[in-house]
Scaffold this motif. Structure first.
Motif, PDB file in Angstrom:
ATOM      1  N   VAL A 194       2.817  15.488 -19.615  1.00 26.60           N
ATOM      2  CA  VAL A 194       2.245  14.479 -18.725  1.00 26.60           C
ATOM      3  C   VAL A 194       2.965  13.145 -18.857  1.00 26.60           C
ATOM      4  O   VAL A 194       2.882  12.296 -17.974  1.00 26.60           O
ATOM      5  N   SER A 195       3.694  12.958 -19.952  1.00 27.48           N
ATOM      6  CA  SER A 195       4.448  11.710 -20.105  1.00 27.48           C
ATOM      7  C   SER A 195       5.432  11.513 -18.956  1.00 27.48           C
ATOM      8  O   SER A 195       5.760  10.382 -18.603  1.00 27.48           O
ATOM      9  N   CYS A 196       5.894  12.611 -18.355  1.00 27.60           N
ATOM     10  CA  CYS A 196       6.825  12.510 -17.219  1.00 27.60           C
ATOM     11  C   CYS A 196       6.134  11.977 -15.966  1.00 27.60           C
ATOM     12  O   CYS A 196       6.808  11.577 -15.009  1.00 27.60           O
ATOM     13  N   GLY A 197       4.815  11.972 -15.946  1.00 35.01           N
ATOM     14  CA  GLY A 197       4.071  11.439 -14.809  1.00 35.01           C
ATOM     15  C   GLY A 197       3.215  10.251 -15.167  1.00 35.01           C
ATOM     16  O   GLY A 197       2.293   9.880 -14.429  1.00 35.01           O
ATOM     17  N   PHE A 198       3.513   9.623 -16.308  1.00 40.09           N
ATOM     18  CA  PHE A 198       2.658   8.572 -16.859  1.00 40.09           C
ATOM     19  C   PHE A 198       2.460   7.416 -15.881  1.00 40.09           C
ATOM     20  O   PHE A 198       1.344   6.937 -15.680  1.00 40.09           O
ATOM     21  N   ASN A 199       3.526   6.972 -15.249  1.00 38.23           N
ATOM     22  CA  ASN A 199       3.436   5.814 -14.353  1.00 38.23           C
ATOM     23  C   ASN A 199       2.496   6.076 -13.192  1.00 38.23           C
ATOM     24  O   ASN A 199       1.678   5.220 -12.826  1.00 38.23           O
ATOM     25  N   GLN A 200       2.615   7.238 -12.587  1.00 32.18           N
ATOM     26  CA  GLN A 200       1.732   7.562 -11.463  1.00 32.18           C
ATOM     27  C   GLN A 200       0.263   7.512 -11.889  1.00 32.18           C
ATOM     28  O   GLN A 200      -0.605   7.060 -11.129  1.00 32.18           O
ATOM     29  N   ILE A 201      -0.021   7.967 -13.104  1.00 34.83           N
ATOM     30  CA  ILE A 201      -1.416   8.032 -13.554  1.00 34.83           C
ATOM     31  C   ILE A 201      -1.969   6.652 -13.855  1.00 34.83           C
ATOM     32  O   ILE A 201      -3.016   6.252 -13.332  1.00 34.83           O
ATOM     33  N   VAL A 202      -1.271   5.895 -14.702  1.00 34.83           N
ATOM     34  CA  VAL A 202      -1.853   4.644 -15.202  1.00 34.83           C
ATOM     35  C   VAL A 202      -1.678   3.474 -14.250  1.00 34.83           C
ATOM     36  O   VAL A 202      -2.447   2.504 -14.314  1.00 34.83           O
ATOM     37  N   ASN A 203      -0.691   3.537 -13.353  1.00 34.50           N
ATOM     38  CA  ASN A 203      -0.469   2.411 -12.446  1.00 34.50           C
ATOM     39  C   ASN A 203      -0.839   2.694 -11.002  1.00 34.50           C
ATOM     40  O   ASN A 203      -1.144   1.770 -10.255  1.00 34.50           O
ATOM     41  N   ASN A 204      -0.808   3.960 -10.602  1.00 33.50           N
ATOM     42  CA  ASN A 204      -1.109   4.279  -9.212  1.00 33.50           C
ATOM     43  C   ASN A 204      -2.508   4.860  -9.070  1.00 33.50           C
ATOM     44  O   ASN A 204      -3.379   4.275  -8.420  1.00 33.50           O
ATOM     45  N   LEU A 205      -2.755   5.998  -9.696  1.00 36.64           N
ATOM     46  CA  LEU A 205      -4.089   6.613  -9.585  1.00 36.64           C
ATOM     47  C   LEU A 205      -5.180   5.692 -10.119  1.00 36.64           C
ATOM     48  O   LEU A 205      -6.216   5.493  -9.478  1.00 36.64           O
ATOM     49  N   ALA A 206      -4.967   5.150 -11.303  1.00 35.97           N
ATOM     50  CA  ALA A 206      -6.038   4.420 -11.987  1.00 35.97           C
ATOM     51  C   ALA A 206      -6.439   3.136 -11.291  1.00 35.97           C
ATOM     52  O   ALA A 206      -7.589   2.720 -11.350  1.00 35.97           O
ATOM     53  N   LYS A 207      -5.491   2.476 -10.623  1.00 34.71           N
ATOM     54  CA  LYS A 207      -5.750   1.127 -10.115  1.00 34.71           C
ATOM     55  C   LYS A 207      -6.055   1.073  -8.620  1.00 34.71           C
ATOM     56  O   LYS A 207      -6.459   0.039  -8.108  1.00 34.71           O
ATOM     57  N   ILE A 208      -5.850   2.172  -7.906  1.00 38.99           N
ATOM     58  CA  ILE A 208      -5.846   2.069  -6.445  1.00 38.99           C
ATOM     59  C   ILE A 208      -7.224   1.735  -5.874  1.00 38.99           C
ATOM     60  O   ILE A 208      -7.334   0.992  -4.900  1.00 38.99           O
ATOM     61  N   HIS A 209      -8.310   2.217  -6.471  1.00 42.35           N
ATOM     62  CA  HIS A 209      -9.626   1.866  -5.945  1.00 42.35           C
ATOM     63  C   HIS A 209      -9.932   0.402  -6.204  1.00 42.35           C
ATOM     64  O   HIS A 209     -10.436  -0.305  -5.320  1.00 42.35           O
ATOM     65  N   TYR A 210      -9.631  -0.079  -7.376  1.00 47.74           N
ATOM     66  CA  TYR A 210      -9.863  -1.487  -7.691  1.00 47.74           C
ATOM     67  C   TYR A 210      -9.017  -2.386  -6.797  1.00 47.74           C
ATOM     68  O   TYR A 210      -9.462  -3.457  -6.363  1.00 47.74           O
ATOM     69  N   ARG A 211      -7.805  -1.957  -6.468  1.00 50.08           N
ATOM     70  CA  ARG A 211      -6.876  -2.793  -5.719  1.00 50.08           C
ATOM     71  C   ARG A 211      -7.255  -2.892  -4.243  1.00 50.08           C
ATOM     72  O   ARG A 211      -7.258  -3.988  -3.677  1.00 50.08           O
TER      73      ARG A 211
END
Length: 658
Positions: A424-441
């Motif tokens: 999952v480290s290969c997809g880390f950015n998508q998870i912590v910066n895209n998936l995680a923040k999109i509702h708040y943003r």
């Protein structure tokens, strides 16, 4: 500059002029306000307007566009109200992101625009997911996504193009090649002759165009759209242009040779298009002056009104409430019937039940279709639900996670299987910066579940045995679950697939075939965020999850002289603090047990919370029992020594004697 106006009416040509002039005049106003301190930052697209405007004009209003931070022309051409855009740029609560985002890092479902994140590349694979949703629904629509020449150096660019090509997705990848990535020239970005060459390796059709020619952009994107829909294939377009101002205003342009700036100033897209309209008799000085005056007056009046808006007041409760999209309530009821299942079979049963419950659920992962997955959990699902919904993926974790977000934008659900949690480290950015923040943003949910086979004890070594859940429990916006029993594996998976928020679902490989238990028949989700009391006791409270639950139960059976209170957290984010507090109060002695390494493990956070909120209930220091602060070793004896289980007796005896 030659303009091909074939099949474009005089009325359209004039509309196009209004469309390309408007963002230029808005920018000029914003630059003035920036100097006056009334907005804080600006990324200028002056000199590049033809690309954003022309591409947007060529698409239908309900076809998604994923722009970058200097594509103001996308937003204005989609007729987003300037008043609200200006509030966005001011950081107002009345803007598109309630003051939580800057400039163009936001989206609008109403206008079919998906907001970028600063990591440029990740939006490319989100476009793949949107296009996949159109394909699954049988809709003849393209998705257009912007990147810059600098972004083509990112791994996500290659992953996204590969997925689009392999899956035959109607995506238009539009590269704005403006010569510089901030200050780095193209000579230091790539070695191919032109960026369209990159399409060759993916078997992809590509086109190179003059990005300052409005009609060339419009015609090319329209052509690319027709091709993508007809052939059901992606297209790469490289649009040559130039950025006439700094990357952002504070950067300046001192690194650009003055002669180069002068050369591109002569290619200004608005001046050339204006000259063309003069030549064919649609514009003259009087008409041009009138259009300029009309647009400037509107811009000035709109900005004046927006400047009078109420100053933002922070509301902590609202900020915390908007981290997650509202999840459906879980209604508990007793199961009429149960079946005895192994842990692995309970997960498989959960997937099958969810696929039947949600026709819009798509499963994606490496080897999950015909092969049935690395652990055979998805075996048989392809035959029942078909290749459209059970999809083998190329070896590109990041792009597939991004595609999952794209599916979510279109109202689909997705489950993504990592062959091992380590990957999952290969997809880390998508998870912590895209998936995680999109509702708040900007209020967009991310209905994505990522399954992660984790943990040691199976002799798999450093890259197939990690317990990496703590990487994600630090990230607001994610939910993290970690079942320890077949019933919880089944119920938490159903809840995760129901939840509109991104859920990381950890499943311990050593439990797959080693434990069995009763699992309810039918639809029985287990509420995320609720711990489970496994065993009541009076001497020591063990707070744990995953494999730690079984280590604690085994120890309790072997030591009947101790009354152990065992709490299975089940959900690691958000934590069930009420259950933790009750466990502390029950015995006054707390041991936090987890397979993850000690330093930075979840036990440290739980220990700190207990010390802060339950100190008066403690009769002894809080203890943590965790694995060694080393990678997970391969040899059996080394791995046994690594695991927290080897120190459990020592920790319990020390705490009991306190």
């Amino acid at each position: 500059m030659y303009f091909n106006r074939t099949l474009i009416s005089d009325e359209q040509l004039l509309d196009f002029y209004h469309a390309i002039l408007y963002p230029r005049l808005v920018e000029e106003k914003m630059l003035l306000l920036l100097r006056q301190g009334k907005i804080s930052k600006w990324f200028s697209g002056i000199g590049q307007e033809a690309i954003a405007v022309g591409a947007t004009l060529a698409l239908a209003p309900d076809e998604w566009i994923l722009p970058l931070h200097r594509n103001l022309g996308v937003f204005t051409t989609r007729n987003m109200p300037l008043h609200k855009l200006f509030l966005q740029w001011q950081g107002s609560r009345q803007g598109y992101s309630q003051g939580r985002e800057r400039s163009f890092h936001f989206g609008s479902r109403e206008h079919h625009i998906c907001g970028m994140i600063s990591h440029l590349g990740p939006q490319l694979s989100v476009a793949d997911g949107i296009a996949l949703a159109h394909t699954l629904a049988g809709q003849q629509k393209v998705t257009l996504v912007f990147t810059g020449e600098g972004g083509t150096s990112e791994g996500e660019f290659h992953e996204a193009l590969n997925v689009a090509a392999v899956w035959g997705l109607p995506v238009i990848f539009l590269i704005e090649n403006n010569g510089y990535g901030l200050s780095t020239p193209v000579a230091e970005q790539y070695r191919c002759q032109q960026l369209t060459d990159k399409a060759i390796g993916y078997g992809m059709h590509s086109l190179r165009i003059d990005g300052n020619n409005l009609l060339e952009v419009y015609n090319t994107v329209a052509e690319a759209k027709a091709y993508a829909l007809r052939e059901q294939k992606p297209v790469l377009i490289e649009a040559l242009t130039f950025r006439m101002r700094g990357h952002e205003e504070a950067s300046g342009t001192k690194y650009v040779p003055p002669a180069l700036l002068e050369e591109w100033a002569q290619k200004d897209p608005i001046h050339h298009y204006e000259a063309f309209l003069r030549f064919i008799g649609l514009l003259d000085d009087e008409k041009i002056s009138a259009i300029h005056q009309q647009q400037k007056q509107y811009i000035d009046a709109t900005v004046h009104d927006a400047l009078t808006e109420t100053v933002l007041v922070a509301d902590t409760a609202q900020e915390l409430a908007d981290i997650y999209a509202p999840a459906p309530a879980i209604h508990h009821k007793a199961a009429d019937t149960t079946r005895e299942l192994r842990f692995i079979d309970a997960i498989a049963a959960g997937l099958k039940t969810a696929m039947e419950q949600f026709p819009n659920l798509v499963l994606m992962g490496q080897d999950i279709a015909e092969y049935g997955g690395a652990f055979k959990i998805t075996d048989g699902l392809l035959a029942q639900f078909g290749k459209a919904r059970v999809r083998n993926t190329p070896l590109c974790e990041s792009a597939i996670i991004g595609a999952g977000l794209g599916l979510s934008i279109m109202g689909y659900k997705s489950m993504i299987e990592m062959q091992f949690a380590d990957f999952v480290s290969c997809g880390f950015n998508q998870i912590v910066n895209n998936l995680a923040k999109i509702h708040y943003r900007w209020g967009q949910h991310a209905d994505v579940v990522i399954r992660l086979p984790a943990g040691g004890g199976v002799g798999a070594g450093p890259f197939h045995s990690q317990s990496n859940e703590a990487w994600f429990t630090h990230t607001p916006g994610l939910k993290v679950v970690y079942p320890s029993s077949p019933a919880d594996a089944y119920g938490l998976l159903l809840a995760a697939l129901t939840d509109p928020n991104p859920v990381l679902y950890f499943e311990h490989k050593a439990l797959y075939r080693s434990i069995s238990g009763p699992v309810p028949e039918g639809w029985f989700p287990i509420e995320i965020g609720k711990a489970s009391l496994v065993q009541e006791g009076t001497d020591i409270s063990i707070i744990t999850y995953g494999s730690g639950v079984h280590w604690a139960l085994d120890y309790a059976r072997q030591h009947p002289e101790l009354s152990l209170h065992i709490l299975d957290l089940r959900t690691l984010l958000p934590l069930d603090y009420d259950a933790i507090s009750q466990a502390v109060t029950q015995t006054g002695k707390v041991l936090i047990l987890h397979e993850d390494t000690l330093t930075g493990g979840l036990g440290g956070e739980i220990s700190a919370w207990i010390a802060e909120h339950c100190f008066q209930q403690l009769d002894a220091p809080i203890m943590r029992c965790a694995s060694l602060d080393t990678p997970v070793p391969f040899a059996a004896e080394l791995e046994k020594n690594f695991l927290a289980k080897s120190r459990l007796d020592q920790c319990i005896q020390q705490l009991a004697a306190y």
